[in-house]
Design a protein around this motif. Structure first.
Motif, mmCIF file in Angstrom:
data_model
loop_
_atom_site.group_PDB
_atom_site.id
_atom_site.type_symbol
_atom_site.label_atom_id
_atom_site.label_comp_id
_atom_site.label_asym_id
_atom_site.label_seq_id
_atom_site.Cartn_x
_atom_site.Cartn_y
_atom_site.Cartn_z
ATOM 1 N N MET A 42 78.548 34.617 15.915
ATOM 2 C CA MET A 42 78.071 33.900 17.071
ATOM 3 C C MET A 42 77.840 32.447 16.672
ATOM 4 O O MET A 42 77.227 32.168 15.650
ATOM 5 N N ILE A 43 78.337 31.541 17.474
ATOM 6 C CA ILE A 43 78.126 30.116 17.255
ATOM 7 C C ILE A 43 77.169 29.623 18.325
ATOM 8 O O ILE A 43 77.367 29.864 19.512
ATOM 9 N N LEU A 44 76.130 28.957 17.880
ATOM 10 C CA LEU A 44 75.110 28.465 18.796
ATOM 11 C C LEU A 44 75.042 26.951 18.659
ATOM 12 O O LEU A 44 74.640 26.435 17.617
ATOM 13 N N TYR A 45 75.456 26.245 19.691
ATOM 14 C CA TYR A 45 75.441 24.786 19.685
ATOM 15 C C TYR A 45 74.142 24.314 20.330
ATOM 16 O O TYR A 45 73.951 24.433 21.530
ATOM 17 N N THR A 46 73.240 23.799 19.531
ATOM 18 C CA THR A 46 71.957 23.329 20.039
ATOM 19 C C THR A 46 71.403 22.246 19.124
ATOM 20 O O THR A 46 71.760 22.167 17.946
ATOM 21 N N VAL A 47 70.535 21.416 19.676
ATOM 22 C CA VAL A 47 69.883 20.384 18.873
ATOM 23 C C VAL A 47 68.537 20.874 18.351
ATOM 24 O O VAL A 47 67.879 20.188 17.584
ATOM 25 N N MET A 48 68.151 22.073 18.760
ATOM 26 C CA MET A 48 66.875 22.638 18.309
ATOM 27 C C MET A 48 67.016 23.166 16.882
ATOM 28 O O MET A 48 68.052 23.722 16.525
ATOM 29 N N PRO A 49 65.974 23.019 16.067
ATOM 30 C CA PRO A 49 66.027 23.564 14.703
ATOM 31 C C PRO A 49 66.117 25.093 14.730
ATOM 32 O O PRO A 49 65.615 25.742 15.648
#
Length: 70
Positions: free
Chosen positions: A1-8
């Motif tokens: 799973m690839i999760l694109y987010t700016v959250m740590p």
């Protein structure tokens, strides 16, 4: 799973990192044990001792329930 987010990742996966178990390390008859507390009873999860003779006691083998006088 690839999760694109700016959250740590600590925030994204915070729920997975939390331990909700009641495991506690106690000493029972001179043997260090990892147990799961259930009221005044403890279920043995793991024997933490390095003494091989402690593993031969059937009353403290993993899965056994111990009555504690707390």
């Amino acid at each position: 799973m690839i999760l694109y987010t700016v959250m740590p990742q600590e925030i994204v996966f915070a729920e997975q990192n939390q331990e909700t178990s009641a495991h506690e390390q106690i000493e029972y008859k001179g043997v260090p044990l990892l147990v799961e507390m259930k009221g005044n009873e403890a279920e043995v999860i793991q024997i933490m001792s390095t003494n091989p003779m402690h593993f031969l006691h059937p009353d403290i083998s993993p899965g056994q329930k111990l009555k504690l006088n707390v």
